[in-house]
Design a protein around this motif. Sequence first.
Motif, PDB file in Angstrom:
ATOM      1  N   LEU A 255       0.447  -1.077  -0.248  1.00  0.00           N
ATOM      2  CA  LEU A 255      -0.158  -0.204   0.338  1.00  0.00           C
ATOM      3  C   LEU A 255       0.579   1.875  -0.093  1.00  0.00           C
ATOM      4  O   LEU A 255       0.752   2.385  -0.647  1.00  0.00           O
ATOM      5  CB  LEU A 255      -1.195   0.404   1.198  1.00  0.00           C
ATOM      6  CG  LEU A 255      -1.853   1.244   1.432  1.00  0.00           C
ATOM      7  CD1 LEU A 255      -3.217   1.588   0.855  1.00  0.00           C
ATOM      8  CD2 LEU A 255      -2.461   1.338   3.364  1.00  0.00           C
ATOM      9  N   ALA A 256       2.015   1.223   0.590  1.00  0.00           N
ATOM     10  CA  ALA A 256       2.766   2.384   0.634  1.00  0.00           C
ATOM     11  C   ALA A 256       3.409   2.968  -0.502  1.00  0.00           C
ATOM     12  O   ALA A 256       3.522   4.164  -0.818  1.00  0.00           O
ATOM     13  CB  ALA A 256       3.412   2.263   2.077  1.00  0.00           C
ATOM     14  N   ALA A 257       4.167   1.252  -1.078  1.00  0.00           N
ATOM     15  CA  ALA A 257       5.052   1.830  -1.733  1.00  0.00           C
ATOM     16  C   ALA A 257       4.409   2.339  -2.933  1.00  0.00           C
ATOM     17  O   ALA A 257       4.551   2.906  -3.676  1.00  0.00           O
ATOM     18  CB  ALA A 257       5.377   0.493  -2.743  1.00  0.00           C
ATOM     19  N   ALA A 258       2.803   2.057  -2.798  1.00  0.00           N
ATOM     20  CA  ALA A 258       1.998   2.228  -4.698  1.00  0.00           C
ATOM     21  C   ALA A 258       1.080   3.721  -4.349  1.00  0.00           C
ATOM     22  O   ALA A 258       1.141   4.575  -5.248  1.00  0.00           O
ATOM     23  CB  ALA A 258       0.850   1.676  -4.444  1.00  0.00           C
ATOM     24  N   ILE A 259       1.989   4.873  -3.118  1.00  0.00           N
ATOM     25  CA  ILE A 259       1.162   6.564  -2.839  1.00  0.00           C
ATOM     26  C   ILE A 259       2.806   6.857  -2.958  1.00  0.00           C
ATOM     27  O   ILE A 259       3.487   6.298  -2.743  1.00  0.00           O
ATOM     28  CB  ILE A 259       0.812   6.497  -1.883  1.00  0.00           C
ATOM     29  CG1 ILE A 259      -0.767   5.146  -1.058  1.00  0.00           C
ATOM     30  CG2 ILE A 259      -0.032   7.632  -1.181  1.00  0.00           C
ATOM     31  CD1 ILE A 259      -1.364   5.083   0.127  1.00  0.00           C
ATOM     32  N   PRO A 260       2.374   8.103  -4.024  1.00  0.00           N
ATOM     33  CA  PRO A 260       3.489   8.503  -4.496  1.00  0.00           C
ATOM     34  C   PRO A 260       4.242   9.445  -3.191  1.00  0.00           C
ATOM     35  O   PRO A 260       3.478   9.655  -2.844  1.00  0.00           O
ATOM     36  CB  PRO A 260       3.644   9.584  -5.123  1.00  0.00           C
ATOM     37  CG  PRO A 260       2.076   8.613  -6.201  1.00  0.00           C
ATOM     38  CD  PRO A 260       1.399   7.978  -4.754  1.00  0.00           C
ATOM     39  N   ASP A 261       5.485   8.944  -2.780  1.00  0.00           N
ATOM     40  CA  ASP A 261       6.488   9.456  -1.327  1.00  0.00           C
ATOM     41  C   ASP A 261       5.084   9.559   0.148  1.00  0.00           C
ATOM     42  O   ASP A 261       6.087  10.251   1.054  1.00  0.00           O
ATOM     43  CB  ASP A 261       5.787  11.369  -2.071  1.00  0.00           C
ATOM     44  CG  ASP A 261       6.978  11.142  -3.329  1.00  0.00           C
ATOM     45  OD1 ASP A 261       7.913  11.083  -3.912  1.00  0.00           O
ATOM     46  OD2 ASP A 261       6.316  12.548  -3.744  1.00  0.00           O
ATOM     47  N   ALA A 262       4.847   8.468  -0.256  1.00  0.00           N
ATOM     48  CA  ALA A 262       4.079   8.056   1.415  1.00  0.00           C
ATOM     49  C   ALA A 262       5.103   7.188   1.983  1.00  0.00           C
ATOM     50  O   ALA A 262       6.202   7.191   1.654  1.00  0.00           O
ATOM     51  CB  ALA A 262       3.070   6.850   1.149  1.00  0.00           C
ATOM     52  N   ARG A 263       5.212   7.669   3.097  1.00  0.00           N
ATOM     53  CA  ARG A 263       5.796   7.358   4.445  1.00  0.00           C
ATOM     54  C   ARG A 263       5.455   5.718   4.904  1.00  0.00           C
ATOM     55  O   ARG A 263       4.393   6.148   5.071  1.00  0.00           O
ATOM     56  CB  ARG A 263       6.799   8.234   4.926  1.00  0.00           C
ATOM     57  CG  ARG A 263       7.598   7.634   6.482  1.00  0.00           C
ATOM     58  CD  ARG A 263       7.657   9.377   7.877  1.00  0.00           C
ATOM     59  NE  ARG A 263       8.196   8.255   8.710  1.00  0.00           N
ATOM     60  CZ  ARG A 263       8.288   9.262   9.627  1.00  0.00           C
ATOM     61  NH1 ARG A 263       7.549  10.032  10.124  1.00  0.00           N
ATOM     62  NH2 ARG A 263       8.935   9.259  10.780  1.00  0.00           N
ATOM     63  N   MET A 264       6.340   5.173   5.482  1.00  0.00           N
ATOM     64  CA  MET A 264       5.436   3.524   6.515  1.00  0.00           C
ATOM     65  C   MET A 264       6.428   3.853   7.126  1.00  0.00           C
ATOM     66  O   MET A 264       7.654   4.019   7.491  1.00  0.00           O
ATOM     67  CB  MET A 264       5.821   2.798   5.532  1.00  0.00           C
ATOM     68  CG  MET A 264       5.519   1.174   6.106  1.00  0.00           C
ATOM     69  SD  MET A 264       5.385  -0.067   4.990  1.00  0.00           S
ATOM     70  CE  MET A 264       4.887  -1.160   6.830  1.00  0.00           C
ATOM     71  N   ILE A 265       5.730   3.256   8.719  1.00  0.00           N
ATOM     72  CA  ILE A 265       6.389   3.111   9.608  1.00  0.00           C
ATOM     73  C   ILE A 265       5.513   1.577  10.216  1.00  0.00           C
ATOM     74  O   ILE A 265       4.951   1.389   9.898  1.00  0.00           O
ATOM     75  CB  ILE A 265       6.508   3.962  11.059  1.00  0.00           C
ATOM     76  CG1 ILE A 265       5.390   4.780  11.331  1.00  0.00           C
ATOM     77  CG2 ILE A 265       7.363   5.912  10.641  1.00  0.00           C
ATOM     78  CD1 ILE A 265       4.827   5.247  12.616  1.00  0.00           C
ATOM     79  N   VAL A 266       6.562   1.218  10.993  1.00  0.00           N
ATOM     80  CA  VAL A 266       5.939  -0.057  11.945  1.00  0.00           C
ATOM     81  C   VAL A 266       6.087  -0.046  12.979  1.00  0.00           C
ATOM     82  O   VAL A 266       7.811   0.517  13.560  1.00  0.00           O
ATOM     83  CB  VAL A 266       7.211  -1.452  11.470  1.00  0.00           C
ATOM     84  CG1 VAL A 266       6.688  -2.087  12.315  1.00  0.00           C
ATOM     85  CG2 VAL A 266       6.604  -1.558  10.232  1.00  0.00           C
ATOM     86  N   VAL A 267       4.934   0.245  14.023  1.00  0.00           N
ATOM     87  CA  VAL A 267       5.463   0.036  15.559  1.00  0.00           C
ATOM     88  C   VAL A 267       4.884  -0.955  16.901  1.00  0.00           C
ATOM     89  O   VAL A 267       4.458  -2.085  15.707  1.00  0.00           O
ATOM     90  CB  VAL A 267       3.729   1.566  15.711  1.00  0.00           C
ATOM     91  CG1 VAL A 267       3.949   2.326  15.280  1.00  0.00           C
ATOM     92  CG2 VAL A 267       2.023   0.759  15.920  1.00  0.00           C
ATOM     93  N   PRO A 268       5.167  -1.110  17.602  1.00  0.00           N
ATOM     94  CA  PRO A 268       5.089  -2.587  18.302  1.00  0.00           C
ATOM     95  C   PRO A 268       3.276  -2.442  18.259  1.00  0.00           C
ATOM     96  O   PRO A 268       2.803  -1.415  18.504  1.00  0.00           O
ATOM     97  CB  PRO A 268       5.560  -2.066  19.618  1.00  0.00           C
ATOM     98  CG  PRO A 268       6.352  -0.712  19.928  1.00  0.00           C
ATOM     99  CD  PRO A 268       6.535  -0.381  18.378  1.00  0.00           C
ATOM    100  N   GLY A 269       2.627  -4.119  18.734  1.00  0.00           N
ATOM    101  CA  GLY A 269       1.622  -4.054  18.511  1.00  0.00           C
ATOM    102  C   GLY A 269       0.994  -4.711  18.008  1.00  0.00           C
ATOM    103  O   GLY A 269       1.221  -5.048  16.379  1.00  0.00           O
TER     104      GLY A 269
END
Length: 270
Positions: A232-246
Motif C-alpha cells: 500500500l505504502a509503496a503504491a502511494i507517491p512519496d508515502a512514508r511507512m513506519i512499523v510500530v509495536p503492537g
Amino acid sequence: MQFVRANGLNFCLERRGSGDPVLFLGGTGWDLRDRPNPLDGPLAKHFEVILFDQRGMGQSDKPDIEYSMADYAEDALGILDALGLGSAHVVGFSFGGMVAQELAIRHPERVRRLVLAGATSGGAGGSSYPIQEFLDLDPETRARRGLEVMDLAFTPEWQAANPAEAARLIRERMILAARRADDVALETGKRRQLAARAQHDCFDRLHRIQNPTLVIAGERDGQAPREFVARLAAAIPDARMIVVPGAHHTMLGGSPDAYEAIIAFLRDTG
C-alpha cells in the motif's frame, strides 16, 4: 454528541479538542458509545478530532440497502460539508483506512494530510483478513479466532503455555462482542459493512493519492499483514511507512509510538 445530516443520512458525531481539524475514520463496528476511543487519546490535545458512527453503526442511520466503499467515502465527504470544513486531515484506522483511501482518491482537495493505520489496499496489493468468515461462529471460537488474527503472538502454542491469560483475553473479547448483540439493525449494519469491506480494492488507483501520506503497520498485526501494508505504502507517491509495536487492535493504544508519529506528521508544515 450531536447529529448531523450528510449524504442523505443522519450521523451521530462527536468533536473534541481544538486546532486543525482531524477527521478520524474508525474500524469495523466502531460505536461512539464504546470508550475509550480516539477522542480520549493524545490527538485531541493537539487538534480538533472529529469521530462519527459510520452508516449502519452506532446511533447513525442504517439504511436498508447494500453498502459500498464509495458510499462510505461520500459519507465522510458529507460530514466535512455538514461541518463547513473545506478540508481536514484524515486519519483512517483499519476499515476506516480503506474508506480514507477512497476519500483521498475521489476528493483529494478535501484531504490535507492522510494517515492510514492497519489498512490494506485490496486487489493486487493484498487484502485484510476476511473477518466476515467469523460472523457465524460460536462466541468463544469467534473470539479466539479474532485474537489469533489480530495478534500474531496469540498462537495456539502461546495459549497452551498461558491458559489463564488466554482465557481472560478470550472472555473479554466475548463480552465486547455481546454488547448490543440483540440490536438486529446494528447486527445487519455490521454485516453490510463487512460485505462492503470485502469488495475494497484501491490498489490500481493509489497513484492518484497526491496528499502527504503516513502509513502505519503493527509489528504483530495479522489482520492487515505488514507485507500488504508495505505494498500500500509503496503504491502511494512519496508515502512514508513506519512499523510500530503492537497487534492490530493495540497499535493505536498499546504504545505511544503510533500517536507520536501521527501528531508529528500532522504538525509538519514542510
